[in-house]
Design a protein around this motif. Structure first.
Motif, short mmCIF file in Angstrom:
data_model
loop_
_atom_site.label_atom_id
_atom_site.label_comp_id
_atom_site.label_asym_id
_atom_site.label_seq_id
_atom_site.Cartn_x
_atom_site.Cartn_y
_atom_site.Cartn_z
N GLU A 296 -7.90 -3.86 26.17
CA GLU A 296 -8.46 -4.78 25.19
C GLU A 296 -7.49 -4.92 24.03
OE1 GLU A 296 -12.09 -3.05 23.93
OE2 GLU A 296 -12.98 -3.12 25.92
N SER A 297 -7.07 -6.12 23.79
CA SER A 297 -6.31 -6.37 22.58
C SER A 297 -7.19 -7.31 21.75
CB SER A 297 -4.96 -7.01 22.89
OG SER A 297 -5.15 -8.20 23.61
N PRO A 298 -8.02 -6.72 20.91
CA PRO A 298 -9.01 -7.54 20.20
C PRO A 298 -8.32 -8.57 19.30
CG PRO A 298 -8.92 -5.34 19.26
CD PRO A 298 -8.03 -5.35 20.47
N ASP A 299 -8.90 -9.74 19.29
CA ASP A 299 -8.40 -10.77 18.39
C ASP A 299 -8.69 -10.35 16.96
OD1 ASP A 299 -7.55 -12.35 20.47
OD2 ASP A 299 -9.44 -13.45 20.61
N PRO A 300 -7.80 -10.75 16.05
CA PRO A 300 -8.08 -10.42 14.65
C PRO A 300 -9.31 -11.18 14.19
CG PRO A 300 -6.13 -11.82 14.84
CD PRO A 300 -6.55 -11.46 16.22
N PRO B 199 -11.71 -13.71 12.15
CA PRO B 199 -11.42 -15.12 11.82
C PRO B 199 -10.69 -15.29 10.49
CG PRO B 199 -13.67 -14.90 12.59
CD PRO B 199 -13.12 -13.53 12.48
N THR C 71 -8.54 -13.24 9.06
CA THR C 71 -7.13 -12.88 9.24
C THR C 71 -6.41 -13.95 10.04
OG1 THR C 71 -7.82 -10.56 9.28
CG2 THR C 71 -5.60 -11.05 10.07
N ARG C 72 -7.07 -14.46 11.07
CA ARG C 72 -6.45 -15.51 11.86
C ARG C 72 -6.20 -16.76 11.02
NH1 ARG C 72 -9.17 -16.52 17.59
NH2 ARG C 72 -10.91 -16.43 16.19
N GLU D 117 -2.57 -18.40 10.22
CA GLU D 117 -2.31 -19.80 10.52
C GLU D 117 -1.79 -20.54 9.30
OE1 GLU D 117 -4.92 -23.53 12.08
OE2 GLU D 117 -5.28 -21.58 13.04
#
Length: 192
Positions: free
Chosen positions: A106-110, A112, A114-115, A119
């Motif tokens: 599992e490489s959890p998404d950061p 929202p 942080t994303r 961006e």
């Protein structure tokens, strides 16, 4: 349970293989157990060896007893080696179950937020990218996109590897300064 797969119309071959198995089964198992300690795997390897020997039943019938035992040992050893090779391939593709294994899977998404910040930073860098000097753009591209190490970058820059870190720091500072200037310009535009 060992299965003998000799041709259907060959009762002498089937009887020969049964006799051969009864006579040499201990030798087969002892040979495999020296190479592979698991009893279940040992059963499978001996079954594979017997299947292989069944295909050569007419050759085996013509061999003298010493040559026959050597032939059986080599067949069993080859099957055990093939099993070991296959097992190393399987082991490379298996991830152990547990916390350590799950973390690798599992490489959890950061989150929202942080994303969104990442961006925005990428967009700001994209806007100021043409304003950076050509050599700084090339250096940053090679380091962070192509993932070249400091020795490769030193060769490209024709400098010592120790100097690469300082050049990277300066290039990143220039980009950050341009991005801050771009942000203040954006804020002024939104206030107007």
């Amino acid at each position: 349970m060992i299965v003998f797969t000799v041709p259907a119309g060959d009762p002498s071959g089937k009887a020969f293989m049964k006799d051969l198995y009864q006579k040499y089964s201990r030798l087969m198992y002892a040979t495999v157990l020296r190479m592979i300690p698991d009893c279940q795997d040992c059963e499978d390897i001996v079954q594979d060896a017997v299947e292989s020997l069944c295909k050569k039943v007419h050759t085996l019938m013509g061999l003298p007893a010493p040559a026959l035992s050597v032939y059986i040992v080599y067949t069993v050893k080859n099957r055990a080696r093939n099993f070991q090779r296959h097992q190393t391939v399987v082991d490379r593709h298996i991830v152990p179950i547990g916390n350590a294994g799950l973390e690798r899977l599992e490489s959890p998404d950061p989150p929202p937020e942080t994303r969104l910040e990442l961006e925005e930073q990428m967009n700001a860098l994209y806007r100021v990218w043409p304003q950076l000097p050509e050599q700084d753009r090339e250096l940053l591209y090679r380091k962070y996109v192509l993932r070249q190490d400091n020795e490769e970058l030193a060769e490209f820059l024709r400098c010592k590897p120790d100097s690469v870190r300082m050049r990277l720091t300066r290039a990143k500072r220039k980009a950050a300064a341009l991005m801050k200037g771009d942000e203040s310009h954006d804020r002024a535009r939104t206030l107007a």
